[in-house]
Design a protein around this motif. Structure first.
Motif, PDB file in Angstrom:
ATOM      1  N   ALA A 308      10.211  -0.003   4.279  1.00  0.00           N
ATOM      2  CA  ALA A 308       9.246  -1.092   4.471  1.00  0.00           C
ATOM      3  C   ALA A 308       8.279  -1.208   3.293  1.00  0.00           C
ATOM      4  O   ALA A 308       7.710  -2.273   3.054  1.00  0.00           O
ATOM      5  N   HIS A 309       8.069  -0.117   2.555  1.00  0.00           N
ATOM      6  CA  HIS A 309       7.095  -0.106   1.459  1.00  0.00           C
ATOM      7  C   HIS A 309       7.704   0.499   0.190  1.00  0.00           C
ATOM      8  O   HIS A 309       7.042   1.202  -0.570  1.00  0.00           O
ATOM      9  N   ARG A 310       8.974   0.228  -0.016  1.00  0.00           N
ATOM     10  CA  ARG A 310       9.741   0.907  -1.071  1.00  0.00           C
ATOM     11  C   ARG A 310       9.096   0.792  -2.449  1.00  0.00           C
ATOM     12  O   ARG A 310       8.905   1.801  -3.135  1.00  0.00           O
ATOM     13  N   ARG A 311       8.747  -0.429  -2.859  1.00  0.00           N
ATOM     14  CA  ARG A 311       8.218  -0.607  -4.213  1.00  0.00           C
ATOM     15  C   ARG A 311       6.901   0.133  -4.411  1.00  0.00           C
ATOM     16  O   ARG A 311       6.690   0.804  -5.425  1.00  0.00           O
ATOM     17  N   PHE A 312       6.020   0.019  -3.444  1.00  0.00           N
ATOM     18  CA  PHE A 312       4.736   0.701  -3.513  1.00  0.00           C
ATOM     19  C   PHE A 312       4.915   2.224  -3.593  1.00  0.00           C
ATOM     20  O   PHE A 312       4.275   2.900  -4.400  1.00  0.00           O
ATOM     21  N   ILE A 313       5.819   2.767  -2.782  1.00  0.00           N
ATOM     22  CA  ILE A 313       6.033   4.220  -2.747  1.00  0.00           C
ATOM     23  C   ILE A 313       6.640   4.712  -4.054  1.00  0.00           C
ATOM     24  O   ILE A 313       6.210   5.727  -4.623  1.00  0.00           O
ATOM     25  N   LEU A 443      -0.208  -3.736  -7.113  1.00  0.00           N
ATOM     26  CA  LEU A 443      -1.497  -3.353  -6.521  1.00  0.00           C
ATOM     27  C   LEU A 443      -1.751  -1.864  -6.678  1.00  0.00           C
ATOM     28  O   LEU A 443      -2.886  -1.436  -6.901  1.00  0.00           O
ATOM     29  N   TRP A 444      -0.687  -1.054  -6.574  1.00  0.00           N
ATOM     30  CA  TRP A 444      -0.866   0.394  -6.727  1.00  0.00           C
ATOM     31  C   TRP A 444      -1.341   0.738  -8.133  1.00  0.00           C
ATOM     32  O   TRP A 444      -2.314   1.477  -8.321  1.00  0.00           O
ATOM     33  N   LYS A 445      -0.700   0.188  -9.153  1.00  0.00           N
ATOM     34  CA  LYS A 445      -1.087   0.497 -10.526  1.00  0.00           C
ATOM     35  C   LYS A 445      -2.512   0.031 -10.805  1.00  0.00           C
ATOM     36  O   LYS A 445      -3.290   0.715 -11.471  1.00  0.00           O
ATOM     37  N   ILE A 446      -2.852  -1.142 -10.312  1.00  0.00           N
ATOM     38  CA  ILE A 446      -4.211  -1.658 -10.521  1.00  0.00           C
ATOM     39  C   ILE A 446      -5.226  -0.766  -9.822  1.00  0.00           C
ATOM     40  O   ILE A 446      -6.278  -0.430 -10.381  1.00  0.00           O
ATOM     41  N   SER A 447      -4.912  -0.349  -8.598  1.00  0.00           N
ATOM     42  CA  SER A 447      -5.847   0.511  -7.853  1.00  0.00           C
ATOM     43  C   SER A 447      -6.090   1.823  -8.577  1.00  0.00           C
ATOM     44  O   SER A 447      -7.214   2.318  -8.630  1.00  0.00           O
ATOM     45  N   GLN A 448      -5.032   2.385  -9.191  1.00  0.00           N
ATOM     46  CA  GLN A 448      -5.188   3.647  -9.893  1.00  0.00           C
ATOM     47  C   GLN A 448      -5.933   3.478 -11.218  1.00  0.00           C
ATOM     48  O   GLN A 448      -6.662   4.366 -11.651  1.00  0.00           O
ATOM     49  N   ARG A 449      -5.756   2.335 -11.857  1.00  0.00           N
ATOM     50  CA  ARG A 449      -6.456   2.078 -13.109  1.00  0.00           C
ATOM     51  C   ARG A 449      -7.964   2.035 -12.911  1.00  0.00           C
ATOM     52  O   ARG A 449      -8.739   2.416 -13.780  1.00  0.00           O
ATOM     53  N   TYR A 450      -8.368   1.573 -11.740  1.00  0.00           N
ATOM     54  CA  TYR A 450      -9.801   1.433 -11.468  1.00  0.00           C
ATOM     55  C   TYR A 450     -10.291   2.491 -10.485  1.00  0.00           C
ATOM     56  O   TYR A 450     -11.026   2.211  -9.541  1.00  0.00           O
TER      57      TYR A 450
END
Length: 478
Positions: A308-313, A443-450
């Protein structure tokens, strides 16, 4: 008339390698042991002889005094080993059967792995041979193209090692004209040693060259015959499994970059222990940068959230921990100071660090494993230590230790109570920051960048539903 006894019980036991066995009953026969004058229990010779004749297929099962001694050895001295093999056989026999059929080899060869490895995919012998089929590193790497490095040792992969074993048996068949007893002996000691025995004896069959073989090899073929017998008739000798190990169903993903398997399991909400069980050949928690199309097995019954969340994981697990990122201040009330040290579990990541440990007097593998919080078996694998290998003071051991990797920070200046004259709204307005989405951003990469801002918060700040973002889109990140 029984064959002449050519190996004493003591010698048979001395030549015992790793061995054990399986299950099926013959209710028409009674195999209750008899006791002779010296009180050593015995199994009826004629009964075993008749049963073994029924079991023989393509590979000869010669039942003589030597073979019978191993039947008695497994029955009376190593019943716990037999029981363990009964419990573990379902894990690997389906794999063996698949590849043996694929390569046109006898199905009964599957029992040989019990002698070789006691069905332990990560076992290493005193000589350095490893895995279910006990390949030496050079043989596995050079002859059968198995990957063997600090991240992966495919001798421990049940699938690839079994296929390599099948290829090796085909080679031995060409050398020994498909004489299976000679081929089995060669699997144990190497074809060169068997050919030397042939030259010394002037003979060409296993039992003819038997006296000229190494002691361990003299016991190897009789052990095989005894194990085939025990795998079918263990229950008739009172040996039964308490439980059966079951196969973990899996799906396979192919990794094309750095991958942290522990992070993959944690974010994907499935068992990391099952990942290790399914991938015994992956030695550390990570696959390195530069990995191309490497298969990793995941527990199928636990993958609902993953799918269900493959790309994010996958983004989470392939995000290399070495990249710098910003840490933001935590939000507090007006009466409290704001500091630049947010307590966020996502800020500090982990990686496998290679450590060299010098063994000190009195240390053991267990004590070293406890110190570094790793498994003793992993220490053996990383250092190519055999099952009974001992360590000594002054020796250097490789340890792959999980360590935290704190991320570089951009500290946010402290705001004291004296700044209370500025309203919260004004401060928030000045602190607002936007990010312009770049190709490949998630969204994951952006969240980690900030600084590890949560994905849910990013969605809420920007009115996003789902996970899709588009290049050129401006997102509020603070």
């Amino acid at each position: 008339m029984r064959p002449i006894r050519i190996l004493t019980i003591a010698a048979a036991i001395a030549s015992f390698s790793i061995c054990s066995v399986g299950a099926q009953t013959d209710s028409t026969k009674n195999s209750t042991p008899t006791v002779v004058k010296d009180s050593v229990p015995q199994v009826d010779f004629q009964l075993v002889h008749e049963r073994m004749a029924k079991l023989q297929k393509e590979i000869p099962l010669n039942h003589n005094d030597v073979t019978h001694q191993f039947v008695e050895f497994f029955t009376f001295r190593k019943p716990s080993f037999v029981k363990e093999m009964l419990e573990r056989k379902a894990l690997y026999f389906p794999i063996f059967e698949k590849y043996l059929a694929q390569y046109g080899l006898p199905d009964e060869l599957k029992y040989l792995s019990l002698i070789e490895s006691r069905l332990d995919p990560k076992i290493i012998s005193y000589a350095g041979a490893g895995g279910l089929w006990q390949f030496m590193p050079s043989t596995g790497r050079i002859d059968f193209k198995l990957r063997i490095d600090k991240y992966v040792d495919e001798r421990f992969d049940p699938y690839k090692a079994t296929e390599a074993a099948c290829k090796y048996f085909l080679q031995l068949g060409r050398i020994f004209n498909n004489d299976w007893e000679m081929m089995l002996a060669s699997y144990n000691t190497g074809p060169g040693n068997v050919m030397r025995a042939v030259r010394k004896s002037g003979k060409h069959t296993y039992w003819e060259v038997y006296p000229h073989l190494h002691k361990q090899t003299r016991g190897y073929v009789p052990q095989y015959a005894a194990i085939v017998y025990m795998m079918h008739y263990a229950a008739d000798h009172g040996i039964k499994p308490d439980s059966m190990h079951t196969v973990v169903a899996f799906d396979t993903i192919h990794v094309n970059s750095y991958m942290n398997l522990r992070t993959l399991a944690q974010v994907g909400q499935f068992s990391y222990d099952k990942v290790k069980q399914l991938n015994p050949h992956i030695l550390t928690d990570v696959l390195p940068e530069g990995t191309k199309g490497y298969p990793v097995r995941l527990p199928k019954e636990e993958l609902k959230y993953f799918y269900a969340h493959r790309r994010f994981i996958l983004d989470s697990a392939t995000n290399y921990a070495g990249s710098p990122r910003v840490m933001l201040a935590s939000h507090t009330s007006d009466d409290e100071e704001e500091t630049g040290s947010a307590q966020n579990e996502d800020v500090a990541r982990t990686k496998s660090k290679r450590v060299s440990h010098k063994v000190h007097r009195g240390e053991t593998l267990s004590s070293i494993a406890r110190h570094y919080r790793v498994a003793s078996q992993d220490l053996k694998v990383w250092n190519r230590l055999g099952r009974h290998s001992r360590i000594k003071a002054g020796q250097h051991l490789v340890v792959y230790q999980q360590v935290s990797v704190p991320q570089p920070q951009i500290a946010v200046a402290t705001v004291s109570k004296s700044a209370a004259a500025t309203s919260r709204d004004e401060r928030l307005s000045k602190a607002r920051k936007y990010h312009t989405v770049q190709p490949g951003d998630t969204l994951w990469k952006i969240s980690q960048r900030y600084g590890g801002i949560s994905i849910d918060k990013l969605r809420k700040l920007n009115g996003i539903k789902g996970n899709a973002v588009h290049p050129g889109q401006k997102l509020l990140v603070i």
